[in-house]
Design a protein around this motif. Structure first.
Motif, short mmCIF file in Angstrom:
data_model
loop_
_atom_site.label_atom_id
_atom_site.label_comp_id
_atom_site.label_asym_id
_atom_site.label_seq_id
_atom_site.Cartn_x
_atom_site.Cartn_y
_atom_site.Cartn_z
N VAL A 35 0.85 -0.78 -0.01
CA VAL A 35 0.17 -0.07 -0.02
C VAL A 35 0.72 1.35 0.18
O VAL A 35 2.13 1.31 0.72
CB VAL A 35 -0.42 0.13 1.11
N ALA B 17 -4.57 6.59 -2.17
CA ALA B 17 -4.07 5.02 -1.92
C ALA B 17 -3.39 4.09 -2.79
O ALA B 17 -4.92 4.40 -3.47
CB ALA B 17 -4.23 4.37 -0.39
N PHE C 63 -3.78 1.79 5.39
CA PHE C 63 -4.36 2.72 4.75
C PHE C 63 -4.32 4.45 5.45
O PHE C 63 -4.72 5.60 5.18
CB PHE C 63 -5.87 2.54 4.13
N ARG D 297 -8.68 5.03 -2.49
CA ARG D 297 -7.68 3.65 -3.41
C ARG D 297 -7.81 3.49 -4.57
O ARG D 297 -9.72 3.56 -4.52
CB ARG D 297 -7.63 3.31 -1.66
#
Length: 311
Positions: free
Chosen positions: A71, A80, A115, A121
């Motif tokens: 990530v 992200a 996150f 995301r």
């Protein structure tokens, strides 16, 4: 079902080998870790802030690494990016799809703390990666337009490097320059970038401040910025990431001159690479024509999936 745990530095070789093997197959190809297979080890080794701290892995009963998910959080963009999930399943296993799905879901669940409070995301994969598409749908990600990766190699790349890259002279004192330190030029490039690429993974400010290591070539007409091209020399290729030209000078060869000059500068600074590559959104015919005229050809198609994007 594989066991899921945080990654350790000792996992680097195993994860690199896993991704190399899976990236070679369109049905398992996932973006953001380099389009050239030789890039993977360096991308992982330099992953910021620290690769094990932002990665989870899946292992079988013997401890062998069979899956991975990293990530990357961009605090400035509040976005992200998922590098994965990469999951290896036995060939022709009758429960292969279920193993992949369960492992991918478990990797994602284990990665949720990474996150923080960033809900926006994104992940990127080959259009033929059906399991990734199903994973994205399960977790609420929506698909964007596909993006074609166009490449140039062999004689085509050599011919590009030998071309005259000077900007067409239809105005006073036009020239090609690597991004100068002039604050006014920085601001003009930043504004042009944010106007042309408002929802991309990189802000104009980050592009020009040098934090990400991009080489930026600027077309100038006196004090005016006509356009820019930016990219990097990865271990396996010269990568052209962004090209933008002011609307009133498009169609005059400025874009082609910028791409040519950028690839030449990357070669000058980093040495030889076997190919050049560029990403072009499906339907962007002007960019496709530009790169086709320079000899680039479609290599593969990727599609981005995104969730939690702010309105």
């Amino acid at each position: 079902m594989y066991d899921i745990r945080p990654a350790a530095h000792a996992d680097l070789d195993a994860v690199t080998a896993l991704i190399l093997r899976l990236q070679a197959d369109d049905a398992h190809h996932i973006g953001y870790l380099g389009e050239t297979l030789g890039d993977v080890a360096e991308e992982l080794a330099e992953f910021e802030p620290d690769w094990p701290s932002c990665t989870v892995v899946a292992t079988d009963d013997s401890g062998r690494v069979c899956g991975a998910l990293s990530v990357e959080v961009d605090a400035e963009l509040r976005r992200a990016f998922l590098h994965g999930p990469f999951v290896d399943v036995p060939v022709n296993h009758p429960a292969g799809s279920r193993i992949w799905d369960q492992t991918a879901d478990a990797l994602y669940a284990a990665a949720l703390p990474l996150f923080g409070d960033v809900a926006d995301r994104e992940l990127l994969g080959h259009t033929g990666h059906r399991r990734l598409a199903a994973f994205a749908e399960r977790h609420g990600f929506s698909a964007a337009r596909p993006c074609g990766i166009h490449t140039l190699a062999g004689d085509g790349l050599r011919n590009l490097l030998l071309r005259e890259a000077s900007c067409p002279r239809t105005g006073p004192a036009r020239e090609m320059r690597v991004l100068p330190t002039d604050p006014a030029v920085h601001e003009a490039v930043r504004v042009l970038h944010d106007r042309c690429f408002p929802r991309t993974h990189l802000s104009g400010r980050t592009l020009v401040d040098g934090r990400k290591g991009y080489t930026v070539v600027v077309a100038m007409d006196g004090d005016r910025v006509l356009g820019y091209a930016s990219g990097k020399a990865d271990p396996g290729e010269y990568y052209v990431d962004f090209v933008a030209v002011e609307p009133d000078v498009r169609g005059n060869g400025v874009g082609a001159a910028l791409v040519t000059e950028l690839v030449w500068k990357l070669a000058e600074r980093a040495g030889a690479r076997p190919q050049a590559a560029a990403a072009i959104l499906a339907g962007n015919r002007s960019s496709q024509r530009l790169f086709e005229r320079l000899g680039f050809r479609l290599h593969l198609e990727l599609v981005a999936y995104r969730v939690g994007r702010a309105a």
